[in-house]
Design an enzyme around this catalytic site. Structure first.
Site, short mmCIF file in Angstrom:
data_model
loop_
_atom_site.label_atom_id
_atom_site.label_comp_id
_atom_site.label_asym_id
_atom_site.label_seq_id
_atom_site.Cartn_x
_atom_site.Cartn_y
_atom_site.Cartn_z
N HIS A 130 0.79 -1.21 0.17
CA HIS A 130 -0.12 0.00 -0.39
C HIS A 130 1.11 1.97 0.23
CE1 HIS A 130 -3.44 -2.52 1.23
NE2 HIS A 130 -3.76 -1.77 0.39
N GLY A 131 2.04 1.93 -0.09
CA GLY A 131 2.92 2.33 0.16
C GLY A 131 3.95 2.37 1.25
#
Length: 499
Positions: free
Chosen positions: A341-342
């Site tokens: 996700h990041g």
């Protein structure tokens, strides 16, 4: 150009007119591909410059799929050697394809993160400078994570025996389909391939379904998520001035904002696909009504959960190698899901916390099966309510690390969830001047949203009620008008575009 914009409405109508006016499927595929490239080029952030990269990535994965699917040379007399050599070659090609896609993703999303942490670990100013330069000059293409995950899924499926495509136009139209390119849903090629054959124009009820999905997505995103986003942004951008009650309210508001924002995007993507004759898989099924974390992940971002199970959890051994190995596999999968996700430690912490929750649920389930007393409790009304409360409390609490991936900020929020008084000016500026509602009214609205979810769930899953296509067509203009009238000025970007 975003889904909720007049420019997208004009674009979609133009694409529909051209797409259904041509009869040859080859021309329809060209229409779809060109429209997807035009749509991607219209995105902010100079995304047009990444079109050659996406096309090159599509071509490489197309060719790798063909190479993996190539049959063995049975002209070799030693058939056992031929079989072993064929298996080795296919496995090497598969790993090569996986590494290429992972390196592409790593190169754009994780180099600054890696350099920053290496620079901190080794005390190297040069690495820190390199991290700052790459973070400013290397901007990841929107949708790259979903692009790479779909490519890996395609290669693994071909390796497992699914047929590879020999039509690059068909494959590229699937890969770059503008409805799903940016944020999914993650779709397997073998599911989409039959739909890319010759199609007849959608019937009236299908058109109504498509428009209804678009209208519902617009309501979720423009009317609900973006208005909640104002409160969330003001609260989390002013942490020092917000009180404990404000931080709790912002945390729960963010949970609803994220769900409505992403599920709204998926609804509009699926509605667009329906108008073009395609069926994209659903991505959400009332996840905030689940009573355990495992069920939550079966109903939240469903296509990502399916990807993680099929291409990561099962290859690691799944639950076939004992309880403790199962728990380890769950932790690994969720840590990777968090990092996907990041590039920030907050996402890793978020994933690990979900991994711990899955492990606790697995162990609790095993213990409950051996205890009739526990089993009766969890099946009782109070047990179900307790399980729902614990599950959702854990989910919403961990959203803090998702919204504030900088651990300094997220840890500050966790430390001040109790006993912190708000700055009086904060309440005046946020609740009175900007939003026009006090915290209690906002909390009641969140409760009403939960009640609405329960009602819609009952209509869909218990009573099995569906709106008629005529009623849907009547409601669509009203929904779109409400969004135009009540959505905040300057629509917020879709949250999952960052992932």
């Amino acid at each position: 150009m975003t889904f909720i914009s007049l420019s997208y409405a004009v674009f979609l109508l133009s694409v529909l007119g051209i797409y259904w006016s041509v009869r040859q499927q080859q021309l329809r595929l060209w229409t779809l591909l060109i429209a997807s490239l035009v749509f991607y080029a219209s995105l902010p952030g100079q995304q047009a410059g990444y079109i050659p990269l996406l096309l090159a990535g599509t071509w490489v994965n197309f060719r790798l799929g063909q190479a993996i699917a190539m049959p063995p040379d049975w002209r070799i007399n030693d058939w056992q050697f031929a079989q072993q050599d064929w298996n080795r070659r296919r496995l090497k090609l598969l790993w090569f394809g996986i590494v290429i896609n992972v390196l592409l993703l790593f190169g754009f999303k994780y180099i600054p993160f890696a350099l920053t942490n290496l620079g901190t670990l080794f005390g190297s100013p040069a690495l820190q400078t390199g991290a700052q330069w790459t973070s400013l000059n290397l901007i990841a293409p929107i949708g790259l994570s979903f692009f790479c995950f779909e490519c890996i899924a395609y290669l693994v499926d071909v390796y497992r025996g699914a047929p590879a495509t020999h039509q690059f136009l068909k494959f590229s139209a699937y890969k770059l389909f503008f409805a799903k390119l940016l944020s999914g849903p993650i779709t397997r090629y073998q599911v989409m391939a039959p739909q890319l054959q010759a199609q007849s124009a959608p019937t009236v009820d299908r058109v109504a379904d498509g428009l209804w999905l678009i209208a519902c997505g617009a309501i979720k995103k423009g009317l609900l998520a973006d208005n909640l986003g104002i409160l969330v942004d003001l609260s989390f951008q002013n942490l020092q001035r917000a009180g404990s009650g404000d931080l709790w309210l912002a945390t729960f508001a963010y949970g609803f904002q994220l769900y409505l924002d992403f599920s709204g995007y998926v609804d509009m993507a699926r509605g667009t696909a329906v108008l073009l004759g395609f069926n994209l898989p659903p991505n959400f099924d009332f996840p905030y009504l689940t009573t355990n974390i495992s069920e939550f992940w079966r109903r939240w971002h469903m296509t990502l959960g399916d990807w993680l199970r099929n291409y990561l959890y099962f290859p690691l051994g799944g639950s076939r190698q004992g309880v403790w190995r199962t728990c380890l596999n769950l932790m690994i999968v969720m840590a990777i899901a968090g990092l996907w996700h990041g590039a920030a430690w907050g996402f890793v912490v978020w994933g690990i916390l979900h991994g711990v929750a899955l492990v606790v649920h697995r162990l609790t389930d095993l213990i409950s099966k051996q205890s009739k007393r526990l089993s009766r409790f969890w099946n009782s009304l109070w047990g179900v309510l307790t399980a729902w409360f614990l599950t959702q409390f854990m989910v919403f609490f961990t959203w803090i690390f998702f919204r504030l991936p900088n651990l300094k900020d997220s840890w500050y929020v966790v430390q001040h969830l109790w006993g912190k008084s708000a700055d009086p000016q904060f309440a005046q500026k946020v609740y009175v001047e900007t939003i026009g509602l006090d915290p209690l009214q906002i909390a009641l609205l969140l409760c009403l949203m939960t009640a609405a979810m329960v009602l819609f769930y009952a209509f869909k899953h218990i009573l099995k009620l569906q709106l008629s296509w005529t009623f849907k067509l009547m409601l669509v203009p009203a929904c779109l008008f409400a969004v135009w009238l009540l959505a905040p000025q300057g629509a917020l970007p879709y949250i999952y575009f960052d992932f």
